[in-house]
Design an enzyme around this catalytic site. Structure first.
Site, mmCIF file in Angstrom:
data_model
loop_
_atom_site.group_PDB
_atom_site.id
_atom_site.type_symbol
_atom_site.label_atom_id
_atom_site.label_comp_id
_atom_site.label_asym_id
_atom_site.label_seq_id
_atom_site.Cartn_x
_atom_site.Cartn_y
_atom_site.Cartn_z
ATOM 1 N N GLU A 201 48.796 41.647 38.520
ATOM 2 C CA GLU A 201 49.840 42.453 37.888
ATOM 3 C C GLU A 201 51.165 42.258 38.633
ATOM 4 O OE1 GLU A 201 48.433 46.414 36.848
ATOM 5 O OE2 GLU A 201 46.869 45.530 35.603
ATOM 6 N N GLU A 337 40.986 42.082 33.509
ATOM 7 C CA GLU A 337 40.702 43.519 33.565
ATOM 8 C C GLU A 337 40.605 44.047 32.146
ATOM 9 O OE1 GLU A 337 43.142 45.934 36.197
ATOM 10 O OE2 GLU A 337 43.153 44.328 37.700
#
Ligand code: AHR
Length: 532
Positions: A201, A337
């Site tokens: 991220e 994810e």
């Protein structure tokens, strides 16, 4: 008294779940065609991969109890958890994060455990990080499970040199300096690290970067990490297609287009093995208004299904960009994810711990079907997270362990691992509630090397059973059998020390007549059939 009133509230909520789901019950008809005559890509076993982060009790208690624990363990790693993961052939585990990876310095967690510095987990609630579970413990765990490691290196607060030194430590021959240090810490033989994630991220907790900036950072990391394993880029946030476009333009090849004339040969060297995507399910699209894990209503249910279905469009969107940049299909998608993220329960025993219900099972079946149906691009995925965090496979309470409904789905889907995708055509109505509409049925089929066809069917409608006919083109089916899971209430769930209400049972009303398979997929169910 407080406990009693909480129980009463939970009972009322469960009854609401039951009542709305039992309101009316006409079955709907559906027809499925499996195109055994048009086989597709191989379903990579790594799409059943897991994600483990130092967060709540994901690692400590969930995996690591220490060698002196009364909980049965092998070198500190829980035996019950390892056995459960081996049973469903978990292929891959991503570690150490998540946002935690962006604060992680691997040297803090090698050598004698009693001498390791204690840290503060600033990514997750400032909890104390003992560093007792580090590189050696993770790799021991991986070997006990029989899985492959996917290591996410620190880009936000680390350096390429730190990441390179970690890979040298992990994979260097025993004769090298790094290998000698590893041997002094108990492991002579080098490990193999097939997958290396370059940041997590990076648009957020992983450095707050733009796609342009990350592309350059990625190029720098790859230049020193490429010799060690496949390169997995940090994710685009859900449907941020602009990120993928910019990143592929600037980082797919060793030199960006503007410099390629001077270094024509090396410029064409591809330096991305997979891009990643992260996307979580909750009900609706507002992170601030998540559904509770239990005691939700049918509107929460349909919105959760609607959001999960977006996974399909999202993969198609990122794939379309990949198709332009990489028409040969060499770059995969790692859905690093995924899973359900429900509202915080104030009584939770640890950070991001949540109950796992029939709704989670339906979400898991739907998501895995979507990944399988995109097998040509989706080469890896990681459920967030494996134990005690978010949509877990396994929950623990000290020495107790339970297998969640999500675990049962991974168990039922084992026949798809490494099998060849068979396209499917589905005729089924939509399921709609209060104006929210989604396809009622999700389907995926594959053929194993031995010829057996596996068909997974998810009936998302919480009220109506599906009466399904299936014909298989290019193949004569003589026998069918399978297992399924459902329950009376949408939020049925296993609890410690109680019989599991979601234990899979025989698939319902299965028959084969003149090559056509018929069955009933009950309302809110996951069914997996084997066709011979
Ligand atoms: O899985 C929990 C967190 O969700 C991860 O640390 C992060 O990458 C994501 O935002």
């Amino acid at each position: 008294m407080k406990v009693k009133s909480l129980r009463a509230l939970a009972l009322v909520a469960s009854l609401a779940c039951l009542a709305s789901a039992a309101a009316h019950a006409d079955a709907f008809d559906a027809h499925i065609t499996i195109r055994a005559d048009r086989p597709g890509a191989v379903i990579n076993p790594n799409i059943y991969g897991q994600f483990v982060e130092h967060l709540g009790r994901g690692v400590y208690e969930g995996i690591w109890v220490g060698p002196d624990s009364p909980i049965p363990n092998t070198r500190g790693i829980r035996n019950d958890v390892v056995a459960a993961l081996r049973k469903i052939r978990i292929p891959l585990v991503r570690w150490p994060g998540g946002c935690f990876a962006e604060t992680y310095h691997w040297r803090d967690a090698i050598g004698p455990r009693e001498k390791r510095p204690r840290g503060v987990n600033t990514a997750w609630g400032d909890e104390t990080e003992s560093n007792h579970f580090g590189t050696h413990e993770f790799m021991d765990f991986i070997e006990q499970v029989g899985a492959q490691p996917f290591i996410s290196v620190n880009v936000a607060s680390g350096t390429p040199a730190e990441a390179q030194a970690w890979m040298q430590y992990l994979t260097g021959p025993a004769s090298s300096g790094a290998g000698q240090e590893r041997a002094r810490n108990g492991r002579t033989e080098p490990w193999k690290i097939p997958f290396i994630g370059i940041g997590n991220e990076t648009w957020g907790c992983g450095g707050n970067m733009t796609a342009e900036f990350y592309s350059d950072v990625y190029r720098q990391y790859v230049s020193v990490l490429k010799p060690y394993g496949s390169m997995i880029a940090s994710d685009a946030n859900s449907d941020d297609y602009a990120w993928t476009e910019t990143f592929l333009t600037r980082a797919l090849f060793r030199h960006p287009p503007e410099t390629s004339t001077t270094l024509a040969y090396i410029s064409k060297q591809r330096q991305i093995d997979m891009i990643s995507v992260h996307f979580y399910t909750f009900s609706g699209n507002d992170w601030g208004k998540k559904s509770p894990a239990v005691g939700f209503d049918e509107l929460d249910w349909v919105r959760s299904m609607e959001r999960t279905w977006k996974t399909d469009a999202m993969i198609a969107g990122h794939s379309a960009i990949l198709d332009r940049h990489d028409p040969k299909g060499q770059v995969g998608i790692s859905f690093s994810e995924w899973g359900a993220w429900w509202a915080t329960d104030k009584n939770r025993p640890s950070n991001l711990y949540q109950a796992n219900t029939l709704r989670d099972a339906v979400i898991a079946g739907l998501t895995l079907n979507i990944f399988q149906n995109h097998a040509a691009r989706v080469k890896m995925a990681n459920l967030a997270q494996m134990v005690n965090v978010l949509q877990a496979l396994i929950l623990t309470d000290k020495e107790k362990m339970l297998l969640t409904p999500t675990y049962h789905v991974f168990d039922l889907y084992q026949g798809h691992q490494g099998a060849t995708l068979l396209p499917t055509e589905v005729e089924a109505p939509e399921y709609s509630f209060e104006g929210v509409k989604v396809p009622a049925l999700s389907v995926s089929a594959s053929r194993a090397a031995g010829g057996e066809v596996t068909l997974s069917l998810v009936n998302l409608d919480p009220v109506r059973d599906a009466k399904i006919d299936i014909d298989v083109q290019g193949r004569v089916v003589r026998a069918a059998k399978g297992r399924m899971m459902t329950a009376a209430s949408m939020d049925a769930r296993p609890e410690f020390d109680r019989p599991d209400p979601l234990q899979p049972s025989a698939a319902r009303s299965v028959s084969v007549r003149r090559g056509v398979v018929s069955l009933v997929a009950p309302a809110k169910s996951v069914t997996v059939l084997q066709l011979h």
